[in-house]
Design an enzyme around this catalytic site. Sequence first.
Site, mmCIF file in Angstrom:
data_model
loop_
_atom_site.group_PDB
_atom_site.id
_atom_site.type_symbol
_atom_site.label_atom_id
_atom_site.label_comp_id
_atom_site.label_asym_id
_atom_site.label_seq_id
_atom_site.Cartn_x
_atom_site.Cartn_y
_atom_site.Cartn_z
ATOM 1 N N LYS A 41 -1.166 -1.179 -4.288
ATOM 2 C CA LYS A 41 -2.210 -0.161 -4.133
ATOM 3 C C LYS A 41 -1.487 1.176 -4.146
ATOM 4 O O LYS A 41 -0.822 1.540 -3.190
ATOM 5 C CB LYS A 41 -2.992 -0.341 -2.836
ATOM 6 C CG LYS A 41 -4.079 0.715 -2.620
ATOM 7 C CD LYS A 41 -4.773 0.521 -1.281
ATOM 8 C CE LYS A 41 -5.923 1.488 -1.080
ATOM 9 N NZ LYS A 41 -5.531 2.902 -1.029
ATOM 10 N N TYR A 61 0.857 -1.172 0.000
ATOM 11 C CA TYR A 61 0.000 0.000 0.000
ATOM 12 C C TYR A 61 0.903 1.234 0.000
ATOM 13 O O TYR A 61 1.451 1.609 1.021
ATOM 14 C CB TYR A 61 -0.911 -0.067 1.233
ATOM 15 C CG TYR A 61 -1.913 1.056 1.400
ATOM 16 C CD1 TYR A 61 -2.045 2.088 0.479
ATOM 17 C CD2 TYR A 61 -2.747 1.065 2.513
ATOM 18 C CE1 TYR A 61 -2.971 3.099 0.652
ATOM 19 C CE2 TYR A 61 -3.692 2.069 2.699
ATOM 20 C CZ TYR A 61 -3.798 3.081 1.763
ATOM 21 O OH TYR A 61 -4.718 4.085 1.948
#
EC number: 4.1.3.3
Length: 360
Positions: free
Chosen positions: A213, A183
């Site tokens: 992400k 992330y």
Amino acid sequence: MCSASGACGACGSARARRHVVRGRAAAEERKAAAGARGGAQHCGERQQRRRPTRDRGGPGLIREINFSVIGQYVDYLVEEQGVKNIFVNGTTGEGLSLSVSERRQVAEEWMTKGRNKLDQVVIHVGALSLKESQELARHAAEIGADGIAVIAPFFLKPWNKDVLINFLKEVAAAAPALPFYYYHIPALTGVKIRAEELLDGIQEKIPTFQGLKFSDTDLLDFGQCVDQNRERQFAFLFGVDEQLLSALVMGATGAVGSTYNYLGKKTNQMLEAFERKDFSSALNHQFCIQRFINFVLKLGFGVSQTKAIMTLVSGIPMGPPRPPLQRASREFIDEAKARLESLDFLSSTDLKDRNLESCS
């Protein structure tokens, strides 16, 4: 397919269909294996874990999670917004403001309530403590999640790529059967290691690495991530809602974002137009979404305001944020409501006022 990033207790993520299908098949294999081992089995939703909250005792006291509305939240995302992939305990869901016990409970509730309704649930397990992150990763595997994601630790920060990968590797190893996602959100973590650099050779060190992400506006970095990894079947999930169409052109395979909680239908229309190569329609959808985001950004737009808008649109009482965040102002809510109506996202009869006191 678009996934929601839960406005207040659950998070959702939008993903391209091909990655949802591939990821789901792998998840079913993992669940079958878990069953043979006697492991816990749950079907669930992916993207977005939003954390509905309620006050306990009065102003200034710690807000408690209202688990009772998560089932309603799941139904709303699936039936009203066409969102069936969820990212739980991320930024919009205030995941890092929760205790480990609370994060476990939120994840369990989304898995339980999303059973047979959601396609994928990816759980964010990042934490400042490696031990806590590993505990959350093991828990995600036990409850049958479809994947885990981790942000960079941001207090004592990793100072180069190798140090960060070593941290991520330790977390991924705690759930060796789950797809692992990094992330990337440097604006909040302060960790400026470029994603392009991080991905170079990462799968050799983290065999379960599945994708990224990417929540940053640096489209050069994002484009290089895609360009330099064409031979690998990575998922490139984009996290800046107002730039999604640009990211799709550069190779994004899906998206994870907060506005998909209440603009999921509109975003799905954009994704569908892009897939059929109707770029004029896709651009019009993106411009429409940008008009709303641009408007609320000028008012001051963050997690608290997202919770308020989600309550406004869905009628689900998302509750106030947890301190240090403050409630959205009534002025913000009124202006956001008027803008939603003016853009024809919703008619006035679609806007639900009855629960606004929980956010304002």
